[in-house]
Write a protein that holds these residues in place. Structure first.
Motif, short mmCIF file in Angstrom:
data_model
loop_
_atom_site.label_atom_id
_atom_site.label_comp_id
_atom_site.label_asym_id
_atom_site.label_seq_id
_atom_site.Cartn_x
_atom_site.Cartn_y
_atom_site.Cartn_z
N ASP A 4 36.30 41.63 41.70
CA ASP A 4 35.18 41.62 42.07
C ASP A 4 34.06 41.76 41.00
OD1 ASP A 4 35.87 44.19 41.49
OD2 ASP A 4 34.65 45.23 43.06
N LYS A 5 34.47 42.67 39.76
CA LYS A 5 33.91 42.40 38.55
C LYS A 5 33.77 41.23 37.69
CE LYS A 5 32.84 44.96 34.26
NZ LYS A 5 33.13 46.14 33.24
N PHE A 6 34.81 40.44 37.70
CA PHE A 6 34.93 39.25 37.16
C PHE A 6 33.95 38.16 37.93
CE2 PHE A 6 36.34 34.76 37.03
CZ PHE A 6 36.40 34.63 35.58
N LEU A 7 33.90 38.22 39.07
CA LEU A 7 32.98 37.24 39.93
C LEU A 7 31.47 37.66 39.57
CD1 LEU A 7 34.98 37.32 43.11
CD2 LEU A 7 34.79 35.16 41.38
N LYS A 8 31.30 38.97 39.42
CA LYS A 8 29.85 39.30 39.04
C LYS A 8 29.55 38.90 37.73
CE LYS A 8 26.75 42.49 38.10
NZ LYS A 8 26.19 42.64 36.54
N VAL A 41 42.63 40.18 37.63
CA VAL A 41 42.80 38.96 37.18
C VAL A 41 43.14 38.91 35.75
CG1 VAL A 41 41.64 37.82 39.10
CG2 VAL A 41 40.33 38.68 36.87
N ASP A 42 43.79 37.95 35.37
CA ASP A 42 44.06 37.68 33.91
C ASP A 42 43.78 36.11 33.74
OD1 ASP A 42 45.52 40.05 33.15
OD2 ASP A 42 47.05 39.46 34.43
N VAL A 43 43.61 35.81 32.12
CA VAL A 43 43.39 34.75 31.84
C VAL A 43 44.53 33.46 32.53
CG1 VAL A 43 43.14 33.04 29.68
CG2 VAL A 43 42.34 35.45 29.73
N ASP A 44 43.97 32.16 32.98
CA ASP A 44 44.84 31.40 33.37
C ASP A 44 45.05 31.58 34.86
OD1 ASP A 44 44.92 29.78 31.03
OD2 ASP A 44 46.82 30.60 30.48
N ASP A 45 44.72 32.38 35.62
CA ASP A 45 44.66 32.75 36.96
C ASP A 45 43.99 31.72 37.63
OD1 ASP A 45 46.70 34.80 36.65
OD2 ASP A 45 44.91 36.33 37.49
N VAL A 58 38.51 27.73 41.00
CA VAL A 58 38.29 27.97 39.44
C VAL A 58 39.49 28.58 38.71
CG1 VAL A 58 35.85 28.23 39.80
CG2 VAL A 58 37.42 30.32 39.64
N LYS A 59 39.45 28.20 37.66
CA LYS A 59 40.49 28.86 36.70
C LYS A 59 39.77 29.63 35.44
CE LYS A 59 43.98 27.43 33.25
NZ LYS A 59 44.67 26.03 32.59
N VAL A 60 40.48 31.02 35.30
CA VAL A 60 39.96 31.80 34.54
C VAL A 60 40.14 31.64 33.09
CG1 VAL A 60 40.00 34.35 33.90
CG2 VAL A 60 40.18 33.74 36.21
N ALA A 72 27.93 32.70 30.58
CA ALA A 72 28.81 33.27 31.78
C ALA A 72 29.70 31.76 32.05
CB ALA A 72 27.98 33.47 32.80
N GLY A 73 29.26 30.87 31.98
CA GLY A 73 30.07 29.59 32.44
C GLY A 73 31.16 29.43 31.52
N ASN A 74 31.27 30.03 30.38
CA ASN A 74 32.43 29.84 29.49
C ASN A 74 33.47 30.57 30.09
OD1 ASN A 74 30.91 28.03 27.81
ND2 ASN A 74 30.42 29.65 26.68
N MET A 75 33.49 31.63 31.01
CA MET A 75 34.38 32.43 31.70
C MET A 75 35.41 31.62 32.44
SD MET A 75 32.58 36.03 31.84
CE MET A 75 33.95 36.75 32.47
N PHE A 76 35.13 30.65 32.94
CA PHE A 76 35.71 29.78 34.17
C PHE A 76 35.63 28.47 33.95
CE2 PHE A 76 31.69 30.43 35.92
CZ PHE A 76 31.47 29.55 36.65
N GLU A 77 36.61 27.56 34.58
CA GLU A 77 36.31 26.27 34.73
C GLU A 77 36.60 25.82 36.37
OE1 GLU A 77 39.19 22.31 33.45
OE2 GLU A 77 39.77 24.45 32.92
#
Length: 84
Positions: A4-8, A41-45, A58-60, A72-77
Motif C-alpha cells: 500500500d505504501k509503495f503504490l502511494k 514488495v522488493d525490487v524486481d517484483d 508493473v515491475k518494481v 515517482a515514475g522511476n520506481m516502476f516500469e
C-alpha cells in the motif's frame, strides 16, 4: 516496503487508504499471488492491479520512502496495460 505504501509513493494509486482498500479486496497480485495491504514488495517484483475495466502490470525498480512527483515514475516500469 508494504504494497500500500509503495503504490502511494510511486503514485500508481493516489492515496494509501485507497491502495489498502484495493489490496484488501483481492485486486492486487504480487508475483501471481493475491496480496493484502501489508504484503512486502522488493525490487524486481511483478505487481498486477485491476482497476475497474483495465489491468496494469508493473515491475518494481526501486523502493523509496518518499519521492518528488518527477521521480515517482522511476520506481516502476509498466510491463502491460490492457482493457477487459
Amino acid at each position: 516496503m508494504r504494497i500500500d505504501k509503495f503504490l502511494k509513493v510511486s503514485r500508481i494509486i493516489k492515496r494509501r487508504t485507497l491502495a489498502k482498500e484495493v489490496a484488501d479486496n483481492g485486486r492486487i497480485l504480487v508475483n501471481d499471488r493475491v496480496a493484502k495491504s501489508s504484503t512486502k514488495v522488493d525490487v524486481d517484483d511483478i505487481i498486477t492491479i485491476t482497476f475497474g475495466n483495465r489491468v496494469v502490470t508493473v515491475k518494481v525498480l526501486a523502493l523509496l520512502d518518499s519521492t518528488k512527483k518527477e521521480d515517482a515514475g522511476n520506481m516502476f516500469e509498466i510491463i502491460e496495460e490492457k482493457r477487459l
